[in-house]
Structures are given as C-alpha cells and as structure tokens.
Design a protein around this motif. Structure first.
Motif, mmCIF file in Angstrom:
data_model
loop_
_atom_site.group_PDB
_atom_site.id
_atom_site.type_symbol
_atom_site.label_atom_id
_atom_site.label_comp_id
_atom_site.label_asym_id
_atom_site.label_seq_id
_atom_site.Cartn_x
_atom_site.Cartn_y
_atom_site.Cartn_z
ATOM 1 N N TYR A 212 -42.029 21.843 38.657
ATOM 2 C CA TYR A 212 -41.240 22.897 38.003
ATOM 3 C C TYR A 212 -40.912 22.511 36.563
ATOM 4 O O TYR A 212 -41.030 23.330 35.637
ATOM 5 C CB TYR A 212 -39.958 23.134 38.802
ATOM 6 C CG TYR A 212 -38.841 23.811 38.027
ATOM 7 C CD1 TYR A 212 -38.887 25.176 37.739
ATOM 8 C CD2 TYR A 212 -37.733 23.071 37.578
ATOM 9 C CE1 TYR A 212 -37.864 25.789 37.031
ATOM 10 C CE2 TYR A 212 -36.712 23.686 36.873
ATOM 11 C CZ TYR A 212 -36.783 25.043 36.598
ATOM 12 O OH TYR A 212 -35.766 25.644 35.890
ATOM 13 N N SER B 242 -43.152 28.412 33.047
ATOM 14 C CA SER B 242 -41.976 28.853 33.785
ATOM 15 C C SER B 242 -40.824 29.070 32.818
ATOM 16 O O SER B 242 -40.586 28.262 31.928
ATOM 17 C CB SER B 242 -41.569 27.818 34.838
ATOM 18 O OG SER B 242 -40.345 28.188 35.448
ATOM 19 N N GLN C 82 -37.918 30.259 34.393
ATOM 20 C CA GLN C 82 -36.881 30.443 35.406
ATOM 21 C C GLN C 82 -35.817 29.354 35.283
ATOM 22 O O GLN C 82 -36.142 28.160 35.304
ATOM 23 C CB GLN C 82 -37.506 30.411 36.804
ATOM 24 C CG GLN C 82 -36.566 30.812 37.921
ATOM 25 C CD GLN C 82 -37.273 30.869 39.259
ATOM 26 O OE1 GLN C 82 -38.275 30.192 39.482
ATOM 27 N NE2 GLN C 82 -36.750 31.675 40.173
ATOM 28 N N TRP D 208 -34.401 28.887 40.322
ATOM 29 C CA TRP D 208 -35.497 28.179 41.016
ATOM 30 C C TRP D 208 -34.999 27.588 42.329
ATOM 31 O O TRP D 208 -35.672 27.682 43.359
ATOM 32 C CB TRP D 208 -36.063 27.090 40.106
ATOM 33 C CG TRP D 208 -37.163 26.287 40.731
ATOM 34 C CD1 TRP D 208 -38.458 26.676 40.925
ATOM 35 C CD2 TRP D 208 -37.068 24.957 41.272
ATOM 36 N NE1 TRP D 208 -39.177 25.670 41.532
ATOM 37 C CE2 TRP D 208 -38.342 24.603 41.754
ATOM 38 C CE3 TRP D 208 -36.030 24.040 41.359
ATOM 39 C CZ2 TRP D 208 -38.608 23.359 42.330
ATOM 40 C CZ3 TRP D 208 -36.286 22.799 41.946
ATOM 41 C CH2 TRP D 208 -37.554 22.474 42.430
ATOM 42 N N ASP E 40 -34.659 30.232 44.990
ATOM 43 C CA ASP E 40 -35.947 30.533 45.626
ATOM 44 C C ASP E 40 -36.334 29.445 46.628
ATOM 45 O O ASP E 40 -36.916 29.735 47.687
ATOM 46 C CB ASP E 40 -37.036 30.679 44.565
ATOM 47 C CG ASP E 40 -37.030 32.057 43.922
ATOM 48 O OD1 ASP E 40 -36.301 32.938 44.407
ATOM 49 O OD2 ASP E 40 -37.770 32.253 42.930
ATOM 50 N N ASN F 48 -38.899 38.764 44.880
ATOM 51 C CA ASN F 48 -39.123 39.476 43.625
ATOM 52 C C ASN F 48 -38.641 40.919 43.715
ATOM 53 O O ASN F 48 -38.563 41.498 44.809
ATOM 54 C CB ASN F 48 -40.622 39.462 43.270
ATOM 55 C CG ASN F 48 -41.163 38.056 43.105
ATOM 56 O OD1 ASN F 48 -40.680 37.275 42.287
ATOM 57 N ND2 ASN F 48 -42.169 37.715 43.896
ATOM 58 N N LYS G 155 -38.919 37.266 34.323
ATOM 59 C CA LYS G 155 -37.711 36.443 34.399
ATOM 60 C C LYS G 155 -38.002 35.077 35.015
ATOM 61 O O LYS G 155 -37.127 34.206 35.021
ATOM 62 C CB LYS G 155 -36.631 37.155 35.207
ATOM 63 C CG LYS G 155 -36.983 37.403 36.662
ATOM 64 C CD LYS G 155 -35.866 38.149 37.373
ATOM 65 C CE LYS G 155 -36.211 38.388 38.842
ATOM 66 N NZ LYS G 155 -35.130 39.130 39.538
ATOM 67 N N LYS G 156 -39.242 34.919 35.516
ATOM 68 C CA LYS G 156 -39.618 33.647 36.134
ATOM 69 C C LYS G 156 -40.740 32.925 35.396
ATOM 70 O O LYS G 156 -40.759 31.697 35.336
ATOM 71 C CB LYS G 156 -40.060 33.871 37.587
ATOM 72 C CG LYS G 156 -38.985 34.348 38.524
ATOM 73 C CD LYS G 156 -39.520 34.445 39.944
ATOM 74 C CE LYS G 156 -38.438 34.896 40.919
ATOM 75 N NZ LYS G 156 -38.936 34.930 42.316
ATOM 76 N N THR G 157 -41.692 33.685 34.864
ATOM 77 C CA THR G 157 -42.894 33.054 34.337
ATOM 78 C C THR G 157 -43.492 33.859 33.187
ATOM 79 O O THR G 157 -43.195 35.052 33.036
ATOM 80 C CB THR G 157 -43.947 32.903 35.459
ATOM 81 O OG1 THR G 157 -45.110 32.254 34.945
ATOM 82 C CG2 THR G 157 -44.344 34.256 36.021
#
Length: 430
Positions: free
Chosen positions: A126, A135, A137, A142, A145, A203, A238-240
């Motif tokens: 990560y 990423s 996020q 993270w 998730d 998601n 918003k994540k990647t």
C-alpha cells in the motif's frame, strides 16, 4: 521437525535472494521486430516514465513472489508452534458440541493471526502505491477496506469450514467428492451475487452521468446482444489513479461498469474500445468458461488435497498435535496444500486467461473499427498505471492474466497493417 523448518528457512532465503537478483538486476530485451512501432515503449513513454514504471512494477512483483511463500511459512508457523491445536482447544472449551461454533471460533482466531503476520507486506505494498501516486486512499480508508475484507472472508469461510469438517466426519473416504459437489452451487452463487452484493460493499456505484456516452455504450451492448439497460460508474478516484472497466455478472445480474478514473483520462473513442473489449468477454461466454474451469479445477484440487492431507497428517501430525484429519486443527494443512497447488497451476490459468484477453481485444477492434483508439488506450493505460510494458518472463508466467502491453500493442498494430493491406488490394482490384 527442527531440521524441516531449518531447511524451509534456508530455501526461503535462497529464493528471496534469487528473486531479488532476477527482478532488479535483469533486463528483458525488447524483440527487434517491436522496435520503432506502437509497441516500442520509446515511442510513447519518456525514459523517466519507463524507468519509474519498471521500478514500481518490479517492487510490486517482488512483494508478490515473497508473499506466496510467506503465506506457506505462516501456516507452518501456526502448526509448528502449536497455535493451531491451542485454537482448537479454546474452541472446544467454549462450546463442546457445536461444530459450527467451534469452526467459527477457530477460523476467527486463525484469521487474526494470518492478518497480523501478513500485514507488514500488505502495508508496504500500500505504501509503495501511495509513494508512486497510484493509490490516493488515506490510511484510515485503506484499513477500513481491510476490515471489511476480514469480515467478508469470515462470513464466507466459516460456513465452508463447517461443511468441510461435517462431511469429513460423515464420509472419511469420499469427503473430497461430496465437498466438491456442494461447492458447485456455492461457486455459481458467488458469481451471481458478486456484482450486486459484494462489490458495493467496497465501492460506490451510480448510473453513468454522461448520457451521450451511456447511449453509445448501450448501443454497443445491443449490437453484442448483452441484456443491459444501464451503465454504472464507480467512484474509484478516491482510492486510486489507475483505470479500469469491466462487464461482470451472469444472467440478469450482468453489469457494465466504468471506473470514473477511466472516464476522466480517456477519450470517448478509447473508452468505447475498452467497453467493446469487455463486452467481448461476455459475447464469448468467458465468464461461463471461467466458471466451468473453476469447477473442473476444484475437482482435481480437492482430490489431490485429499490424497496429500492424510499423508501429511500421518507423517507430521504428531509433531503438531493433530490426531486426525477430521479435527479442526488440521485446517492449516488444508490451506497450505491448497495454496501450494493453486500456485502450481497458476501458469496454466494465466495462459488460458491471456488467450481470452487476446480474443476480447480482437472483438473490440471489430466492434469499433478503430484500432488507433485501441493502441492509444493501451499506451495511456501503461503510462497511467505504471505498468511495465515488457516484464520478465517469470513475472508474465505467474502474474499476468493479460498479455503484456508490448504484446497487445504489437498484435493490434500487425492486425491493422493486414487490414489496411487487404483494403488496399481490394480497392486496387475494383
């Protein structure tokens, strides 16, 4: 057993040194026929972009190749330290009769240990993605998730473990076959509920906002006889920063999905090619073939596990405190064998997957009649996702479910040349 663990540690260190040298000190030469064309990274990437993509990809590849044997090491650690037997005793002490409750407690304790021991590699992966800008996020999101993944795994794994050990106790010699039969409807159900139940847990999905693009995508779907009246976009930005699109689900649960990063970074004709490619998977029934392949593969996997697990428990069980395969503390042995076998057959699965991806590429070009858009989309995907265009052979064999980018671009450019040649010859004759 001490000698066994010493040998394992020694082999793991040798393996780590070899993979480190292989990934970070070797250079995969570009075939001379690719040079100067659309498949040549020098024609669409700067030297800095290529260097960054290569370094990032090699680090992620190294983490994968370390993560697989590290998982095996964790199972051996849980067995060798007596943790597995301790978890089983705790589960039996809390409830002596209910196998389901015992399985729930045991799987929960094992999952916590697995998560904690695998966390350093996951976190570093990560962090690398964050450092290279793939990423975006936040750590808290993270971790959320990760927590969702643990809970979802528990919801799926606990009933499966309970079913497995119930069958083993009732049918010691045929359990693998009965468990395989039961796994078939469960596997089909997972394919059916994945897009409408599981994916939304991680998601946010909504209807595609660009109505013009939505209409053109649905027009492609109608030409492909895909029963879809909706196109979804998922808020992945918003994540990647990576891009993706897919058609998933079976029957009435089929879904056409675009990441919003794809919408933001590709031109309309490039998006239409990507969607036509994904529709190719649906038209060629790749999802159904994948489902069938999974069912067939699981038949052989369960049989080989059956043949091996009894031998392993007879040979090493007294060192680990495992008296019978039918006891819950044998679960790490099952998981270790399944992991070993899955890793062994992964090159075969990846080869089949790469074949289906090439077929989908061809379908996408036929649907859109725009090979130039296909080339541009793959070039942008390579740059944006920091994908190494021409990875080492071992990486391709064990990790790549898709052809490498240079292979995809070279194939498309060659097909384009052939089509242009045929059209020229046809016009000349006319």
């Amino acid at each position: 057993m001490k000698n066994f663990y010493k040998v394992f540690i020694f082999l793991f260190m040798i393996y780590a040194i070899f993979m480190s040298y292989y990934l970070f000190q070797t250079h995969q030469a570009l075939p001379s026929s690719y040079a100067g064309g659309p498949a040549d990274p020098a024609t669409f990437m700067t030297s800095q972009q290529l260097q960054t993509a290569t370094i990032f990809s090699r680090i992620k590849d190294f983490l994968f190749f370390m993560g697989v044997p590290w998982e095996w090491a964790i199972y051996l650690f849980v067995l060798g330290t007596g943790l597995s037997t301790a978890f089983y005793f705790i589960a039996k002490k809390i409830h002596k009769r209910s196998l389901f409750l015992q399985a729930s407690i045991y799987v929960f304790l094992l999952s916590i240990v697995m998560f904690l021991l695998q966390f350093p590699l996951k976190y570093y992966s990560y962090k690398v993605s964050r450092d290279y800008g793939i990423s975006v996020q936040p750590f808290e999101a993270w971790m959320t998730d990760q927590g969702k993944s643990i809970l979802l795994d528990l919801v799926i794994t606990i009933p499966m473990v309970w079913i497995l050990y119930t069958i083993i106790r009732k049918s010691p010699k045929k359990w693998w076959f009965w468990f395989w039969l039961i796994s078939i409807p469960l596997t089909i159900m997972m394919y059916f509920i994945q897009p409408v139940v599981i994916d939304p847990i991680f998601n946010d999905f909504q209807s595609l906002q660009n109505q013009e693009l939505k209409g053109e995508i649905l027009a492609l779907a109608e030409r492909a006889d895909i029963p879809a009246d909706q196109v979804y976009q998922v808020n992945m930005s918003k994540k990647t920063t990576a891009m993706n699109a897919y058609v998933t689900g079976i029957g009435s649960n089929a879904r056409i999905v675009l990441w919003d990063t794809t919408l933001n970074k590709l031109e309309k004709d490039e998006i239409l090619f990507i969607m036509a490619h994904e529709m190719g998977h649906y038209v060629y029934h790749h999802i159904y073939w994948m489902l069938l392949g999974s069912i067939i593969a699981s038949f052989f996997l369960f049989y080989f596990v059956y043949r091996l697990v009894h031998w392993v428990v007879r040979r090493f069980g007294h060192y680990w405190g495992i008296e019978r395969v039918a006891e819950l503390n044998s679960l790490p042995v099952f998981l270790l064998l399944l992991s070993l076998l899955n890793f062994t057959i992964s090159p075969i699965e990846n080869t089949i997957s790469r074949y289906s991806e090439r077929a989908a590429d061809e379908y996408g070009i036929r649907m859109t009649h725009n090979p130039d858009a296909a080339i541009r989309s793959f070039q942008k995907l390579t740059i944006n996702s920091l994908t190494e265009p021409n990875p080492p052979e071992l990486v391709k064999v064990f990790l790549y479910t898709h052809p490498t980018m240079v292979e995809r671009l070279y194939t498309i450019s060659n097909e384009t040349k052939q089509i242009q040649k045929q059209n020229t010859e046809k016009r000349t004759k006319e």
